[in-house]
Design an enzyme around this catalytic site. Structure first.
Site, PDB file in Angstrom:
ATOM      1  N   ASN A  21     -66.822   5.344   0.523  1.00  0.00           N
ATOM      2  CA  ASN A  21     -65.785   5.687  -0.458  1.00  0.00           C
ATOM      3  C   ASN A  21     -66.245   7.068  -0.929  1.00  0.00           C
ATOM      4  OD1 ASN A  21     -64.695   3.968  -3.530  1.00  0.00           O
ATOM      5  ND2 ASN A  21     -63.545   5.274  -2.166  1.00  0.00           N
ATOM      6  N   CYS A  91     -64.428   3.520 -11.534  1.00  0.00           N
ATOM      7  CA  CYS A  91     -64.653   3.545 -10.094  1.00  0.00           C
ATOM      8  C   CYS A  91     -66.081   3.065  -9.848  1.00  0.00           C
ATOM      9  CB  CYS A  91     -64.451   4.957  -9.542  1.00  0.00           C
ATOM     10  SG  CYS A  91     -64.792   5.048  -7.769  1.00  0.00           S
ATOM     11  N   ASN A 199     -54.630  -1.862  -7.456  1.00  0.00           N
ATOM     12  CA  ASN A 199     -55.379  -1.853  -6.203  1.00  0.00           C
ATOM     13  C   ASN A 199     -55.185  -3.225  -5.568  1.00  0.00           C
ATOM     14  OD1 ASN A 199     -56.985   0.753  -6.764  1.00  0.00           O
ATOM     15  ND2 ASN A 199     -57.377  -0.470  -8.595  1.00  0.00           N
ATOM     16  N   GLU A 217     -56.079   1.285  -2.219  1.00  0.00           N
ATOM     17  CA  GLU A 217     -56.325   1.717  -3.600  1.00  0.00           C
ATOM     18  C   GLU A 217     -55.105   2.405  -4.208  1.00  0.00           C
ATOM     19  OE1 GLU A 217     -59.821   3.704  -4.903  1.00  0.00           O
ATOM     20  OE2 GLU A 217     -60.991   2.950  -3.218  1.00  0.00           O
ATOM     21  N   ARG A 218     -54.821   2.023  -5.430  1.00  0.00           N
ATOM     22  CA  ARG A 218     -53.840   2.746  -6.246  1.00  0.00           C
ATOM     23  C   ARG A 218     -54.246   4.230  -6.266  1.00  0.00           C
ATOM     24  NH1 ARG A 218     -53.844   1.535 -12.700  1.00  0.00           N
ATOM     25  NH2 ARG A 218     -55.965   2.244 -12.374  1.00  0.00           N
ATOM     26  N   CYS A 226     -64.291  -0.169  -2.075  1.00  0.00           N
ATOM     27  CA  CYS A 226     -63.907  -0.073  -3.484  1.00  0.00           C
ATOM     28  C   CYS A 226     -64.868  -0.965  -4.270  1.00  0.00           C
ATOM     29  CB  CYS A 226     -62.458  -0.547  -3.660  1.00  0.00           C
ATOM     30  SG  CYS A 226     -61.905  -0.504  -5.375  1.00  0.00           S
ATOM     31  N   GLY A 227     -65.662  -0.376  -5.140  1.00  0.00           N
ATOM     32  CA  GLY A 227     -66.677  -1.138  -5.872  1.00  0.00           C
ATOM     33  C   GLY A 227     -66.080  -2.095  -6.879  1.00  0.00           C
ATOM     34  N   THR A 228     -65.122  -1.613  -7.680  1.00  0.00           N
ATOM     35  CA  THR A 228     -64.473  -2.523  -8.625  1.00  0.00           C
ATOM     36  C   THR A 228     -63.726  -3.612  -7.849  1.00  0.00           C
ATOM     37  OG1 THR A 228     -62.630  -0.951  -8.755  1.00  0.00           O
ATOM     38  CG2 THR A 228     -64.235  -0.906 -10.573  1.00  0.00           C
TER      39      THR A 228
HETATM   40  N1  LIG Z   1     -58.118   3.643  -7.151  1.00  0.00           N
HETATM   41  C1  LIG Z   1     -58.749   3.007  -8.275  1.00  0.00           C
HETATM   42  C2  LIG Z   1     -59.908   3.786  -8.832  1.00  0.00           C
HETATM   43  C3  LIG Z   1     -61.057   3.937  -7.865  1.00  0.00           C
HETATM   44  C4  LIG Z   1     -61.774   2.633  -7.544  1.00  0.00           C
HETATM   45  C5  LIG Z   1     -63.001   2.893  -6.714  1.00  0.00           C
HETATM   46  N2  LIG Z   1     -62.806   3.305  -5.390  1.00  0.00           N
HETATM   47  C6  LIG Z   1     -64.106   1.876  -6.866  1.00  0.00           C
HETATM   48  O1  LIG Z   1     -65.086   1.991  -6.104  1.00  0.00           O
HETATM   49  O2  LIG Z   1     -64.063   1.043  -7.764  1.00  0.00           O
HETATM   50  C7  LIG Z   1     -57.720   2.789  -9.411  1.00  0.00           C
HETATM   51  O3  LIG Z   1     -56.730   3.531  -9.485  1.00  0.00           O
HETATM   52  O4  LIG Z   1     -57.932   1.878 -10.206  1.00  0.00           O
END
Ligand SMILES: N[C@@H](CCC[C@H](N)C(=O)O)C(=O)O
Length: 294
Positions: A21, A91, A199, A217-218, A226-228
């Protein structure tokens, strides 16, 4: 006296990634750099710009109106932008890379410290093995009625609404290929479950306590991680598997494979979630002022 316009100072950037990412890192301690959505989108453009899934704008918390209140516990604010220029709350991969940058640049000396984000302060720990552990806070599971669904083309799956400071719709599928090419955002219903968009994670089982995902991802499209999202998936999988740590009274760990690598996620009985994964700085350079201003 010359009246010719003065050339802008070159803008330093770094490039980094966490499980692929990838991010443009823009150090701007005093918050002097303007970042309209168009500029972010140009920087993230993979053909005409530097190329990235998002921008990590590095600003002193005391110098940013959204972070001033966190300055006492976290000196630095991760002002995160998606590749289309939209703003996100958090993020998870980005905060590991952000921490790696701060330490490498000598802006923090400790191995453990707080980073301010729009979702609150996140505590990071740099490991000796090159990985970074982040306290990701608690997940919230917004009301499940009416049920959320995710649709790609002709196929629809039930999904779990999990908020990790930013929104996620987690759908368990039979095969990750079922999500198709993901060139467009999946349709998520009901729309009012996600007033700010979401997302979307597609998940398969790999074994006990072990899942794999793809993510749309949004604001960035399909990314390699995507970590979250991985944390949201861990929470959804644990609830589905009857492994809620609050009920078991012990921490529960899942391995979450992403297209770009592997993340380890642990949820404690009090709901606090920790994520561990790599954080890599790849390059450092200067953005050409004329290009930026064009
Ligand atoms: N696209 C996500 C924000 C980024 C998330 C990220 N890649 C992660 O690693 O968590 C959003 O708009 O919420």
């Amino acid at each position: 006296m010359s009246t010719a316009p003065q050339p802008s100072a070159p803008l330093v950037f770094l490039k980094g990634h966490g499980t692929e990412n990838d991010f443009v890192i823009l150090p701007d301690p005093e918050g002097l750099v303007e970042l309209p959505a168009r500029t972010v989108a140009r920087l993230c453009d993979r053909r005409a710009g530097l190329g990235a899934d998002g921008v990590l704008h590095v600003v002193r918390s005391a110098a940013h109106p959204e972070a001033r209140a966190m300055a006492a516990t976290a000196e630095w604010f991760m002002d995160y932008r998606n590749s289309d220029g939209s703003i996100a709350e958090m993020c998870g991969n980005g905060v590991r890379v952000f921490a790696r940058y701060l330490h490498r640049a000598g802006l923090v000396k400790d191995e453990a410290f707080g980073v301010a984000t729009r979702a609150g302060v996140r505590h990071v720990r740099l490991g000796e093995d090159g990985r970074v552990t982040v306290g990701m806070g608690r997940a919230t599971l917004p009301q499940e009625e009416p049920p959320v669904t995710v649709t790609v083309g002709e196929r629809t799956w039930p999904a779990r609404n999990v908020n990790m400071g930013n929104p996620h719709a987690v759908a368990f599928v039979a095969d990750l290929a079922d999500a198709g090419h993901l060139l467009e955002a999946p349709v998520v219903a009901p729309a009012d479950a996600y007033p700010e968009g979401t997302n979307v994670e597609f998940v398969v089982d790999r074994g006990p306590g072990h899942v794999a995902l793809r993510v749309h991802e949004r604001g960035s499209g399909e990314t390699r991680s995507c970590g979250t999202g991985a944390c949201a998936v861990m929470v959804a999988a644990a609830r589905r598997d009857g492994a809620d740590p609050a009920e078991r009274g012990v921490p529960v760990t899942y391995t979450v494979d992403v297209p770009g690598g592997r993340l380890e996620i642990t949820e404690r009985p009090d709901g606090e979630i920790e994520m561990t994964g790599p954080a890599v700085i790849v390059a450092e350079g200067l953005v050409e002022p004329a290009w930026l201003e064009a």
